[in-house]
Design an enzyme around this catalytic site. Structure first.
Site, PDB file in Angstrom:
ATOM      1  N   ARG A 219      34.773  56.841  33.780  1.00 13.16           N
ATOM      2  CA  ARG A 219      35.631  55.706  34.108  1.00 13.16           C
ATOM      3  C   ARG A 219      36.361  55.972  35.419  1.00 13.16           C
ATOM      4  O   ARG A 219      36.560  55.082  36.231  1.00 13.16           O
ATOM      5  CB  ARG A 219      36.654  55.449  32.990  1.00 13.16           C
ATOM      6  CG  ARG A 219      37.702  54.410  33.393  1.00 13.16           C
ATOM      7  CD  ARG A 219      38.598  53.964  32.258  1.00 13.16           C
ATOM      8  NE  ARG A 219      38.986  54.988  31.339  1.00 13.16           N
ATOM      9  CZ  ARG A 219      39.924  55.922  31.575  1.00 13.16           C
ATOM     10  NH1 ARG A 219      40.539  55.968  32.728  1.00 13.16           N
ATOM     11  NH2 ARG A 219      40.213  56.804  30.650  1.00 13.16           N
TER      12      ARG A 219
ATOM     13  N   TYR B 260      35.964  28.478  42.374  1.00 15.27           N
ATOM     14  CA  TYR B 260      35.048  28.772  41.277  1.00 15.27           C
ATOM     15  C   TYR B 260      35.772  28.537  39.946  1.00 15.27           C
ATOM     16  O   TYR B 260      36.929  28.932  39.767  1.00 15.27           O
ATOM     17  CB  TYR B 260      34.557  30.206  41.408  1.00 15.27           C
ATOM     18  CG  TYR B 260      33.895  30.757  40.173  1.00 15.27           C
ATOM     19  CD1 TYR B 260      32.853  30.073  39.546  1.00 15.27           C
ATOM     20  CD2 TYR B 260      34.312  31.969  39.629  1.00 15.27           C
ATOM     21  CE1 TYR B 260      32.254  30.576  38.413  1.00 15.27           C
ATOM     22  CE2 TYR B 260      33.713  32.487  38.492  1.00 15.27           C
ATOM     23  CZ  TYR B 260      32.687  31.785  37.880  1.00 15.27           C
ATOM     24  OH  TYR B 260      32.104  32.283  36.753  1.00 15.27           O
TER      25      TYR B 260
ATOM     26  N   ASP C 197      37.355  35.601  49.006  1.00 13.92           N
ATOM     27  CA  ASP C 197      36.153  35.702  48.189  1.00 13.92           C
ATOM     28  C   ASP C 197      34.967  35.406  49.099  1.00 13.92           C
ATOM     29  O   ASP C 197      34.770  34.280  49.538  1.00 13.92           O
ATOM     30  CB  ASP C 197      36.234  34.710  47.029  1.00 13.92           C
ATOM     31  CG  ASP C 197      35.065  34.849  46.060  1.00 13.92           C
ATOM     32  OD1 ASP C 197      33.977  35.300  46.486  1.00 13.92           O
ATOM     33  OD2 ASP C 197      35.220  34.486  44.886  1.00 13.92           O
TER      34      ASP C 197
ATOM     35  N   LYS D 188      25.740  38.104  42.637  1.00 15.27           N
ATOM     36  CA  LYS D 188      25.115  37.042  43.398  1.00 15.27           C
ATOM     37  C   LYS D 188      24.241  37.613  44.523  1.00 15.27           C
ATOM     38  O   LYS D 188      23.302  38.342  44.259  1.00 15.27           O
ATOM     39  CB  LYS D 188      26.188  36.084  43.913  1.00 15.27           C
ATOM     40  CG  LYS D 188      27.201  35.655  42.840  1.00 15.27           C
ATOM     41  CD  LYS D 188      26.560  35.008  41.621  1.00 15.27           C
ATOM     42  CE  LYS D 188      27.545  34.290  40.699  1.00 15.27           C
ATOM     43  NZ  LYS D 188      28.572  35.121  40.080  1.00 15.27           N
TER      44      LYS D 188
END
Length: 379
Positions: free
Chosen positions: A49, A102, A174, A199
């Site tokens: 992690r 979005y 973004d 994406k």
């Protein structure tokens, strides 16, 4: 020695592995690491992690592509967004967001962060005065997408950076729709770049991920602390898949743009299309700003069906090569109805999208085949 984008995409953070000479970074599929002594983890690795060599390779590559000192990879784009908000903001603070954001980002603000005490105001990010008017004394972040999702609005990054900084706020951009190949917001004054690496960066619709790239090393250290403390990291195989996708980002984006330009021109002259929204068209309100800050105009196109909402839904249902699916940025072309799919969470809000809107993610197939599919789908 400085290198070009495509060279960085293939080599940054990806030197051949030291022990075997493996050209591709290994998948370090481990949760923990043997330590040389108490308090002496080997090469700083103690628990995946907190750090994993495969994820580190991805993070180094992303930092190089976006031109920032620190990049961090997450389990999804929304995990990256949540980490940024909770690093920079506290209850009582305020964020300006796009009035065309979005749907998942809107849901994060309206259904999650607002309950935690973070206020927000939607503003048209292509209108500098509107953004300035939306700001408050408590504004900590001006949050923009450029192009926006799904109406492809263009924000002037450099101008909005000045607006944010004058008010003591950060500018977060973004950059998912553009990708670092087409646009590098840090070079224009942004403080943080946000990505859904699902994406264009991943590019093959086979992995979910997100990223933050900080322009300032100090902010990057704060984000890294919260990445570990909150734990929404991506796994080593996901990091490896994303790195695999990055290697072809430049060549893929060139084809996405080639195809999108042809399709936008075709739709722009079609009797059954009321409006085409694509930054590469001179008729687009943000065309000049996009030309200033982007290499090309991307693979996303939205258009409004002349026959209204039911016609828009019919177009989506009739398409064949354009797969009816959410998401975007993969090698295959996708079509969707934002109002009923990706942006359903914004229904009834100031971010509600027009019912007659269709969004295309133009892939890298033979463009004549895509044009023929749209011709039959339009009816």
């Amino acid at each position: 020695m400085s290198h070009g984008f495509e060279t960085l995409a293939i080599h940054a953070g990806q030197d051949p592995e030291a022990r075997t000479g493996a050209v591709i970074p290994p998948i370090y599929q481990t949760s923990t690491y043997a330590q040389d002594a108490v308090g002496a983890p080997r090469h700083g690795y103690e628990y995946s992690r907190s750090g994993n060599p495969t994820r580190d390779a991805l993070q180094e590559c992303l930092a190089a592509l976006e031109g920032g000192p620190v990049a961090l990879a997450f389990a999804s784009g929304l995990a990256a967004e949540d980490t940024l908000l909770r690093t920079v903001c506290k209850p009582g603070d305020h964020v300006v967001i796009p009035d065309d954001a979005y749907g998942g980002t809107y849901r994060l603000f309206a259904r999650v962060a607002e309950r935690w005490g973070l206020d927000y105001t939607p503003a048209k990010v292509s209108d500098t005065d509107a953004v300035r008017a939306a700001m408050r004394a408590t504004t900590k972040i001006v949050w923009v997408e450029t192009p926006t999702n799904p109406l492809l609005g263009i924000a002037d990054i450099a101008t909005l950076a000045a607006v944010a900084h004058d008010a003591g706020a950060l500018l977060a951009v973004d950059n998912t729709f553009a990708s670092p190949y087409l646009q590098q917001p840090i070079a224009h004054g942004a403080d943080v770049v946000v990505h859904s690496t699902t994406k264009y960066i991943g590019g093959h619709s086979d992995v979910v991920g997100g990223a933050l790239i900080a322009a300032d090393a100090g902010l990057g250290d704060e984000l890294r602390y919260h990445q570990n403390a909150m734990g929404a990291i991506n796994g080593p195989f996901d990091a490896w898949l994303t790195l695999r996708g990055i290697k072809t980002l430049g060549v893929r984006m060139d084809r996405h743009c080639d195809n999108a330009e042809r399709i936008a021109a075709y739709l722009d002259g079609h009797a059954k299309v009321a409006e085409v929204i694509y930054p590469g068209l001179p008729s687009h309100a943000g065309h000049e700003v996009a030309a200033k800050q982007m290499r090309r105009f991307g693979g996303m196109i939205s258009f409004r069906a002349a026959g209204g909402e039911e016609h828009a839904v019919e177009i989506c249902n009739r398409a064949k090569l354009f797969v009816l699916a959410e998401s975007l940025g993969g090698v295959e072309s996708l079509i969707e109805h934002p109002g009923r799919m990706t942006h359903a969470s914004a229904a009834g809000s100031p971010l509600e999208v027009p019912g007659d809107l269709v969004r295309l993610s133009v892939g890298i197939e033979t463009v004549d085949d895509l044009l023929a599919d749209l011709e039959q789908a339009l009816g």
